[in-house]
Scaffold this active site. Structure first.
Site, PDB file in Angstrom:
ATOM      1  N   GLU A  61       0.812  -1.221   0.000  1.00 34.11           N
ATOM      2  CA  GLU A  61       0.000   0.000   0.000  1.00 34.11           C
ATOM      3  C   GLU A  61       0.850   1.279   0.000  1.00 34.11           C
ATOM      4  OE1 GLU A  61      -3.534  -0.107   2.454  1.00 34.11           O
ATOM      5  OE2 GLU A  61      -3.172   1.964   3.066  1.00 34.11           O
ATOM      6  N   ASP A  62       1.929   1.273   0.760  1.00 35.50           N
ATOM      7  CA  ASP A  62       2.653   2.531   1.015  1.00 35.50           C
ATOM      8  C   ASP A  62       4.055   2.607   0.413  1.00 35.50           C
ATOM      9  OD1 ASP A  62       0.508   3.535   2.420  1.00 35.50           O
ATOM     10  OD2 ASP A  62       1.229   2.815   4.349  1.00 35.50           O
TER      11      ASP A  62
END
Ligand code: ZN
Length: 179
Positions: A61-62
């Site tokens: 996600e990051d």
């Protein structure tokens, strides 16, 4: 043990340029380590794949990490759990938050455990050291949303459930006193 340390090193490298949103801007890696440690200590989770998925839960996600990268290094079971904990960043934030509530009950038992530990650690951080610039209202809104997600994650691991509900109650009580 080797795989867990490998995952810790991998996550530390991937998150090396990131900081948490608290006033002290804690190194990001503290968070996934905290989530994995919570699963092991509070939830008594000993399944290595689940602990590794916890260490890696924010990498897709990051950071630029891909599903295939995790699958080739740590196996498809780990990669699938991480994917279940990954929001689709191409969507608007409000939509991602709505989907978290909607999708929580549909997740695998393993992903539910990682998500509950993630929410517990995030709520506990907000209680002791809120993100800089978050007023009481913003914290209350976060707690109200998190509670809805958490409702869909309960029922897999009793100590994890107990602790997250206790953390929610503690945070709500503190925020009520501040208003
Ligand atoms: Zn997280």
């Amino acid at each position: 043990m080797k795989r867990i340390l490998h995952a810790t090193k991998f996550a530390a490298e991937k998150h090396s340029q990131q900081r948490r949103k608290n006033a002290d801007a804690t190194p990001y890696i503290n968070h996934p380590i905290e989530v994995a440690e919570h699963l092991a200590r509070v939830g008594n989770v000993s399944d290595e794949d689940v602990l590794i998925a916890a260490l890696l839960h924010d990498t897709i996600e990051d950071t630029k990490t891909t599903f295939d990268e995790i699958e080739s290094l740590f196996g498809s079971r780990v990669a699938k759990i991480v994917m279940e904990c990954t929001d689709d960043k191409s969507l608007e934030k409000a939509e991602r938050k709505r989907l978290q509530i909607l999708n929580a009950p549909k997740k695998s038992a393993e992903a539910k455990c990682v998500k509950i530990a993630d929410k517990t650690c995030n709520l506990a951080s907000i209680i002791v050291d809120p993100p800089s610039g978050w007023n009481v209202q913003r914290q209350q809104d976060y707690f109200a949303w998190a509670e809805q997600v958490i409702q869909g994650l309960l029922g897999v691991n009793e100590p994890l459930d107990y602790y997250v509900l206790e953390t929610l109650a503690r945070g709500n009580a503190k925020l009520r006193k501040m208003t």
